[in-house]
Design a protein around this motif. Structure first.
Motif, PDB file in Angstrom:
ATOM      1  N   LEU A   1      59.254 -15.989 -32.889  1.00  0.00           N
ATOM      2  CA  LEU A   1      58.884 -17.343 -32.297  1.00  0.00           C
ATOM      3  C   LEU A   1      58.887 -17.239 -30.945  1.00  0.00           C
ATOM      4  CD1 LEU A   1      57.517 -20.156 -32.992  1.00  0.00           C
ATOM      5  CD2 LEU A   1      59.762 -20.978 -33.191  1.00  0.00           C
ATOM      6  N   ILE A   2      59.748 -17.035 -30.194  1.00  0.00           N
ATOM      7  CA  ILE A   2      60.035 -16.874 -28.657  1.00  0.00           C
ATOM      8  C   ILE A   2      58.948 -15.852 -28.205  1.00  0.00           C
ATOM      9  CG2 ILE A   2      61.473 -16.511 -26.741  1.00  0.00           C
ATOM     10  CD1 ILE A   2      63.706 -17.675 -28.386  1.00  0.00           C
TER      11      ILE A   2
ATOM     12  N   CYS B   1      55.514 -17.141 -28.428  1.00  0.00           N
ATOM     13  CA  CYS B   1      55.269 -18.265 -27.115  1.00  0.00           C
ATOM     14  C   CYS B   1      54.956 -17.455 -26.010  1.00  0.00           C
ATOM     15  CB  CYS B   1      56.439 -19.115 -27.204  1.00  0.00           C
ATOM     16  SG  CYS B   1      56.578 -20.351 -28.636  1.00  0.00           S
TER      17      CYS B   1
ATOM     18  N   MET C   1      51.784 -17.879 -23.386  1.00  0.00           N
ATOM     19  CA  MET C   1      51.862 -18.292 -22.184  1.00  0.00           C
ATOM     20  C   MET C   1      51.400 -17.526 -21.032  1.00  0.00           C
ATOM     21  SD  MET C   1      55.540 -20.419 -22.418  1.00  0.00           S
ATOM     22  CE  MET C   1      55.472 -20.863 -20.656  1.00  0.00           C
TER      23      MET C   1
END
Length: 63
Positions: free
Chosen positions: A5-6, A9, A13
């Motif tokens: 998930l990180i 992200c 970004m």
């Protein structure tokens, strides 16, 4: 799972970074017209000065 998930992200970004945009050409036509008008104004002022000088020379009132 949390690492995935990180990671996703971070990828999203990174893709949202600043992108170069072409220069905006707002009112370009109006700016060109203003430039031409200023050039004409300069020409008219020069002609006015020349005419006044010629009139003064004819009258003999030159300083």
């Amino acid at each position: 799972m949390r690492g995935l998930l990180i990671g996703m992200c971070l990828v999203v970004m990174a893709g949202c970074g600043k992108q170069e945009e072409p220069p905006v050409k707002l009112y370009e036509h109006e700016r060109e017209q203003l430039k031409k008008a200023k050039e004409v104004e300069g020409t008219l002022l020069q002609a006015d000065q020349a005419q006044r000088k010629a009139m003064e020379e004819q009258d003999g009132n030159t300083p």
